[in-house]
Enzyme design. Structure first.
Site, short mmCIF file in Angstrom:
data_model
loop_
_atom_site.label_atom_id
_atom_site.label_comp_id
_atom_site.label_asym_id
_atom_site.label_seq_id
_atom_site.Cartn_x
_atom_site.Cartn_y
_atom_site.Cartn_z
N ASN A 174 -12.65 -33.48 1.53
CA ASN A 174 -13.60 -32.74 0.70
C ASN A 174 -13.00 -31.42 0.20
O ASN A 174 -13.70 -30.61 -0.40
CB ASN A 174 -14.88 -32.43 1.50
CG ASN A 174 -15.80 -33.63 1.60
OD1 ASN A 174 -16.09 -34.29 0.61
ND2 ASN A 174 -16.28 -33.93 2.81
N ASP B 221 -1.69 -19.56 3.06
CA ASP B 221 -0.61 -19.39 2.06
C ASP B 221 -0.20 -17.93 1.84
O ASP B 221 0.99 -17.65 1.67
CB ASP B 221 -1.02 -20.03 0.73
CG ASP B 221 -0.96 -21.55 0.78
OD1 ASP B 221 -0.50 -22.09 1.81
OD2 ASP B 221 -1.35 -22.19 -0.21
N LYS C 256 4.91 -24.96 -5.30
CA LYS C 256 4.44 -25.03 -3.92
C LYS C 256 4.10 -26.47 -3.53
O LYS C 256 4.46 -26.94 -2.45
CB LYS C 256 3.23 -24.13 -3.72
CG LYS C 256 2.75 -24.09 -2.27
CD LYS C 256 1.31 -24.48 -2.14
CE LYS C 256 0.90 -24.59 -0.67
NZ LYS C 256 -0.53 -24.83 -0.50
N ARG D 261 2.80 -30.65 2.71
CA ARG D 261 1.97 -31.71 2.14
C ARG D 261 2.73 -32.45 1.05
O ARG D 261 2.65 -33.68 0.94
CB ARG D 261 0.66 -31.13 1.58
CG ARG D 261 -0.34 -32.19 1.13
CD ARG D 261 -1.70 -31.59 0.80
NE ARG D 261 -2.28 -31.01 2.01
CZ ARG D 261 -2.34 -29.69 2.25
NH1 ARG D 261 -1.88 -28.83 1.35
NH2 ARG D 261 -2.88 -29.24 3.35
N ASP E 280 -4.01 -34.34 7.69
CA ASP E 280 -4.40 -33.16 8.47
C ASP E 280 -3.18 -32.26 8.54
O ASP E 280 -2.04 -32.73 8.58
CB ASP E 280 -4.90 -33.52 9.87
CG ASP E 280 -5.66 -32.35 10.49
OD1 ASP E 280 -6.49 -31.75 9.79
OD2 ASP E 280 -5.42 -32.03 11.66
#
Length: 198
Positions: free
Chosen positions: A8, A151, A171, A177, A68
């Site tokens: 979400n 960040d 980034k 990620r 995660d």
């Protein structure tokens, strides 16, 4: 190829959409009618990713992936780790989390840290995990206004800027990620024999 992303978090969705090839259509939870908060009660980053992916597969019967992420700080015995999003409390406030981290590191000369992301892909009854890690250090104060989470206080190795000072596209590409998503994309490209509709 359509694939549900079990999150979400609009910032995560935005980052991942920048990385996906046009052959993969990302479906958000709202696209499949999932409005509830998915539980994240596992003791590890891997466990939370698996828990979220399992939730979508079991409840909606769709192929999906979940991620995660945790920030692991060496001087704090790898805290906040799996509790990164709620480090300063259940309100899950990024400013509170960063302030607690800076306070806890106030007298520390060792500021080495790493971000770790684990992606769990579930399709056709099979499960696959992809990991991304980026090393860096925690700055003594916040810098920049891009990005989200920690960040503004994380400076990746090889850069003078924090993640929050870097353009989002850069980034997204070099981050934890981004690395995990790149492995996911490589896997999906090679395994295009899968019917991702489940």
């Amino acid at each position: 190829m359509e694939l549900v992303f079990a999150s979400n978090n609009p910032n995560k969705v935005k980052e991942i959409q920048l990385l996906l090839p046009p052959t993969i259509t990302l479906l958000r939870l709202s696209d499949i009618g999932c409005e509830e908060d998915i539980p994240e009660t596992a003791a590890t980053i891997e466990g939370n990713a698996i828990q979220k992916a399992n939730y979508i597969t079991e409840k909606y019967g769709l192929a999906c992936f979940a991620d995660d992420t945790g920030l692991e700080v060496e001087a704090l015995a790898n805290e906040p780790g799996v509790y990164s999003a709620r480090y300063a409390g259940l309100q899950r406030n990024a400013e509170d989390n960063m302030q607690k981290l800076l306070d806890n590191l106030q007298n520390q000369s060792n500021r080495k840290a790493q971000f770790k992301t684990v992606i769990c892909l579930q399709m056709k009854g099979q499960q696959f995990l992809f990991e991304g890690i980026v090393k860096g250090e925690i700055t003594t104060e916040k810098h920049g206004h891009e990005g989200f989470g920690y960040d503004p206080v994380f400076q990746p190795v090889g850069y003078k800027e924090t993640f929050a000072q870097l353009p989002l596209a850069l980034k997204a590409k070099i981050s934890h990620r981004g690395q995990a998503v790149a492995k996911l994309i490589e896997f999906l490209t090679k395994r295009n024999d899968f019917d991702l509709q489940n």
